[in-house]
Design an enzyme around this catalytic site. Sequence first.
Site, PDB file in Angstrom:
ATOM      1  N   GLY A 121      -3.441  12.363   2.188  1.00  0.00           N
ATOM      2  CA  GLY A 121      -4.526  11.958   2.962  1.00  0.00           C
ATOM      3  C   GLY A 121      -4.984  12.121   4.117  1.00  0.00           C
ATOM      4  N   TYR A 153       4.376  -3.352   5.322  1.00  0.00           N
ATOM      5  CA  TYR A 153       3.539  -2.112   5.910  1.00  0.00           C
ATOM      6  C   TYR A 153       5.092  -1.347   6.574  1.00  0.00           C
ATOM      7  CZ  TYR A 153       1.907   1.755   8.498  1.00  0.00           C
ATOM      8  OH  TYR A 153       1.505   3.108   8.798  1.00  0.00           O
TER       9      TYR A 153
END
Length: 319
Positions: A12, A141
């Site tokens: 990321g 999530y």
Amino acid sequence: MTEVTKRILVTGGSGLVGRAIEKVVADGEGRPDEEWIFVSSRDADLTSSSETKALFERHKPTHVIHLAAMVGGLFKNIRSNLDFWRTNIHINDNVLHSAHESGVQKVVSCLSTCIFPDKTTYPIDETMIHNGPPHSSNFGYSYAKRMIDVQNRGYSEQHGRRFTAVIPTNVFGPHDNFNIEDGHVLPGLIHKVYLAKQSGSALTVWGTGKPRRQFIYSLDLARLFLWVLREYDEVEPIILSVGEEDEVSIREAAEAIAEAMEFRGELVFDTTKSDGQFKKTASNAKLRQYLPGFQFTPFRKAVKETCAWFTANYAAARK
């Protein structure tokens, strides 16, 4: 010449926190014995176990900062809870297992305060992660992120691995996702203020403006990530946050952005839109035990710097 003994892979690496870590390292916080490797979705599809394994074989990291995730704001989560669950479960399992199989010495993963139970007492702390269901708006999530903590404990108990996680509060800064529909609240507001100022219209804030949040500047979080990677040896997660006294309402955040961008128009609150979780006040007492003197960037200063970056990079940042 100092020998490189740490090869630190950051997944990321092109996102908000990854870019902040890259800047902090480049600005002098890196060490001569460290080599930093920042990768993004262009380098490997981390939902694929074979691509993830190939990435680790290619770079041979000794340490990993795991930031890669499918993320989004309140309304994207409400629409796509299953997608958030499945995508993040695949990413996390592939990264942690590839790290284990390739002998990585330490992994620091990134969680979120939204993983905490919706019905709880405040302030929340690191011992309360699994004490009840998260808020229904982003359960996919939240549960996927909770499972990182479960896996870290498993790798520690079965294999002696030093895998841990940090729990930041609401992160913002340069290179954020400023998408109004799908981004988080603060970058979305920055984009809205910019457009309202350009058009001379009122600023419409979704919700009542009453929910409260602790916001942490991405560059502060980056400095704390380096400390966790180098110094923090617990498997149990640690909350990285400003203090409880620094919590602000969404209305106060909108006003700070309006001031930073010299917006003189009216603020209108669209109460037909969901507020999401009213508060999720986190304790940074554990962090303060380790780092009592850490200086956070004042909220309004960090907002001003972020607004200036967004304005200067509008063509790229608005996408």
